[in-house]
Design a protein around this motif. Structure first.
Motif, PDB file in Angstrom:
ATOM      1  N   LEU A 227       0.831  -1.206   0.000  1.00 63.25           N
ATOM      2  CA  LEU A 227       0.000   0.000   0.000  1.00 63.25           C
ATOM      3  C   LEU A 227       0.870   1.263   0.000  1.00 63.25           C
ATOM      4  N   ALA A 228       1.966   1.201   0.770  1.00 63.38           N
ATOM      5  CA  ALA A 228       2.867   2.366   0.791  1.00 63.38           C
ATOM      6  C   ALA A 228       3.462   2.606  -0.585  1.00 63.38           C
TER       7      ALA A 228
ATOM      8  N   LEU B 110       6.764   4.820   6.732  1.00 65.84           N
ATOM      9  CA  LEU B 110       6.559   3.427   7.176  1.00 65.84           C
ATOM     10  C   LEU B 110       7.878   2.908   7.747  1.00 65.84           C
ATOM     11  N   ASP B 111       7.832   2.478   9.007  1.00 63.03           N
ATOM     12  CA  ASP B 111       9.016   1.896   9.649  1.00 63.03           C
ATOM     13  C   ASP B 111       9.159   0.449   9.167  1.00 63.03           C
ATOM     14  N   ILE B 112      10.157   0.188   8.353  1.00 67.09           N
ATOM     15  CA  ILE B 112      10.347  -1.171   7.830  1.00 67.09           C
ATOM     16  C   ILE B 112      11.352  -1.976   8.661  1.00 67.09           C
ATOM     17  N   TYR B 113      12.051  -1.315   9.574  1.00 67.89           N
ATOM     18  CA  TYR B 113      13.122  -1.995  10.286  1.00 67.89           C
ATOM     19  C   TYR B 113      12.595  -2.891  11.406  1.00 67.89           C
ATOM     20  N   ARG B 114      11.696  -2.336  12.211  1.00 66.69           N
ATOM     21  CA  ARG B 114      11.176  -3.149  13.307  1.00 66.69           C
ATOM     22  C   ARG B 114      10.346  -4.331  12.812  1.00 66.69           C
ATOM     23  N   PRO B 115       9.407  -4.148  11.843  1.00 65.57           N
ATOM     24  CA  PRO B 115       8.713  -5.330  11.314  1.00 65.57           C
ATOM     25  C   PRO B 115       9.677  -6.326  10.654  1.00 65.57           C
ATOM     26  N   GLY B 116      10.676  -5.795   9.928  1.00 61.19           N
ATOM     27  CA  GLY B 116      11.654  -6.705   9.307  1.00 61.19           C
ATOM     28  C   GLY B 116      12.423  -7.502  10.343  1.00 61.19           C
ATOM     29  N   ALA B 117      12.818  -6.795  11.430  1.00 60.10           N
ATOM     30  CA  ALA B 117      13.512  -7.505  12.515  1.00 60.10           C
ATOM     31  C   ALA B 117      12.601  -8.536  13.161  1.00 60.10           C
TER      32      ALA B 117
END
Length: 559
Positions: free
Chosen positions: A48-49, A61-68
């Motif tokens: 969506l982003a 969109l914070d992709i680092y915490r979900p990726g971690a």
């Protein structure tokens, strides 16, 4: 189910391992659930982003915490699954070791009559196949069921945090289908699973019995008949497998269909919530993948409960064999061990079953300390029954038997066994070395003492000629020895045991005259200070004795 509860209580001795294994199974399920749910949210959110950015909009969109988080769940799932395999299999191996020790201890208290009624193949099958089947009880039935229940409740609760309506429909569909499919498969699988277990057990028993009797089967031309019997059992086994396979296929289809139905219900309900603005698109994707994880969690249940019928059958067989009590139980307050080997029979009567003729009737006998007597008589006159009474394997119907002045019924079985050294009519040797078989009677015996007793039974030259001497390995039942050699080795073991009372049942059976004469001559030095009761058929084949009695019509007569 009482048999299963019995073994579950037995398994709880290893509760730390079981608890750790269950925790790791739940950790694996939680990691899998988290991986799918977070991946669904993250993929939808980044998609969506990307669309929004492509349309000229702006968002962060914070992709680092979900990726971690995704990496954490992926690595955690692999580590937890590996740890679960290690811990659960270690737990099962320990439980099986406990179960085998329990089984052998239960067999030790059984009398010889109950053990003799079991065919070799039947007992072997219970020790191996039935005991091994019990490892499924936790690993494939109890453990997965507990994890499925806890995981389903936790997963539905997680979905309810975001969309209670979705959780309601998903929970109803999955729970109802899982209950129906599991119960239906478990109930309908009882008979074919039982039949499969019975035929597998019968094949093993037939294999042992027929291979032992293969020479006789060839001589009497019965090979074709036995092969046809094997084929018939194999057809029954294949038919049972086919039934179980069809039921498993139906259960797999039902669980897969329920998972798809739950997914469609979640998508339909979730779409309405999304249209109403109650949840976002990424959350909807997260919920749908979470539903897939829940459906996958319940998939093993039907096959697990189908397997339960096989486990129940094995549990019932093990309990049936070991659940009985010995013919003569240990007293609650036993007398001290006997001080000498004086034997007394006072008005003893015995028969195997009510209505049968008496084996012994109103028998009186007194054997002094260090006295040596022989009891003669043809087969079926009660000589072996007398030995079983002296060994406390049976109890007299009337009268009393005393050892060292103490009634056998007031002594512990262990004290009776310690006081008596017995050579049974059937030669019993074990898979092990020559020394191993001898040291069963006297674990502390050194090699010179072993050679000494072998010389007494005219077996020293033969053992010396073997490749490894005393360390030469013997096969099952003394394979590698002739019948006479096996008999003499068993006699040597009997003489080696430091017991004050010696019971010999046909000690020279199967020996030639020259060897028999040498063995009977050598017996004297091993019987110094000991009481001897010897069973025989022929008076001419006896060592020097104090008395010779004949047993006829259940009574003794001196000759």
């Amino acid at each position: 189910m009482a048999d299963l509860w019995y073994f579950l209580r037995l398994y709880l001795r290893r509760w730390p391992w079981l608890l750790a294994g269950t925790a790791l199974m739940l950790t694996t399920v939680a990691a899998n659930f988290g991986l799918l749910a977070l991946s669904g949210w993250f993929i939808a959110a980044t998609g969506l982003a990307g669309l929004l950015l492509a349309a000229g909009g702006a968002m962060t969109l914070d992709i680092y915490r979900p990726g971690a988080g995704i990496r954490f769940f992926a690595v955690g799932r692999a580590v937890a699954r590996y740890g679960e395999r290690l811990v659960n299999h270690e737990a099962v191996f320990r439980m099986l070791a406990d179960l085998r020790v329990w089984f052998f201890r239960a067999l030790l208290v059984l009398d010889a009559g109950r053990l003799a009624a079991l065919r070799d193949g039947e007992l072997l099958n219970r020790i191996t196949a039935d005991v091994d089947a019990m490892d499924h009880l936790f690993l494939r039935v109890v453990g997965p069921t507990l994890v499925a229940i806890i995981g389903l409740l936790a997963g539905v609760g997680f979905v309810a945090l975001w969309a209670p309506d979705v959780a309601l429909w998903v929970g109803l569909i999955l729970i109802i289908t899982a209950l129906f499919t599991t119960l239906a498969t478990g109930v309908r699988g009882i008979m074919p699973a039982r039949r499969l277990a019975e035929t597998a057990s019968l094949l093993r028993e037939r294999a042992v019995g027929d291979l032992q009797a293969i020479a006789e089967l060839r001589i009497y031309g019965a090979m074709e008949e036995r092969l046809n019997a094997w084929m018939d059992i194999d057809r029954q086994q294949a038919h049972a497998r086919l039934k179980l396979g069809r039921q498993a296929a139906f259960a797999t289809f039902a669980m897969s269909a329920s998972g798809q139905l739950a997914l469609w219900a979640a998508a339909f309900t979730g779409a309405g919530l999304y249209a109403g603005g109650r949840i976002s698109g990424p959350v909807l994707a997260m919920l749908l993948l979470a539903v897939l994880a829940l459906a996958e969690l319940l998939a093993p249940l039907p096959s697990a409960w189908q397997l339960l019928a096989r486990v129940r059958w094995s549990a019932a067989r093990l309990r049936a064999l070991t659940g009985g009590s010995p013919a003569v139980a240990d007293p609650e307050q036993p007398e001290p061990p006997p001080r000498d080997a004086r034997v007394e029979l006072a008005n003893v009567s015995f028969r195997h079953r009510t209505g049968q003729p008496w084996c012994l009737q109103d028998v009186d006998l007194s054997v002094r300390v260090e006295e040596r007597i022989a009891i003669l008589g043809p087969s079926g006159t009660g000589k072996s029954s007398l030995l079983s009474l002296l060994l406390r394997q049976r109890a007299p119907d009337r009268g009393a038997i005393r050892l060292g002045g103490v009634d056998l019924r007031h002594l512990r079985r262990e004290d009776v066994d310690t006081a008596i050294s017995h050579l049974p009519q059937r030669t019993v040797l074990f898979s092990g070395t020559v020394a191993d078989n001898l040291r069963l009677a006297c674990p502390d015996a050194d090699d010179p003492r072993l050679w000494n007793v072998l010389q007494s039974v005219a077996l020293d030259a033969f053992v010396e000629s073997l490749p490894d001497g005393l360390d030469t390995w013997l096969g099952q039942h003394g394979a590698g020895l002739s019948g006479g050699q096996a008999r003499r080795l068993a006699l040597a073991r009997t003489l080696l045991k430091p017991a004050p009372l010696v019971l010999l049942d046909e000690p020279t059976e199967g020996l030639d005259r020259a060897t028999e004469k040498r063995v009977l001559t050598e017996l004297d030095r091993w019987l110094v200070g000991r009481t001897l009761i010897l069973i025989a058929h022929d008076r001419d084949r006896l060592p020097p004795l104090d008395r010779v009695l004949r047993l006829e019509d259940g009574r003794f007569r001196r000759i």
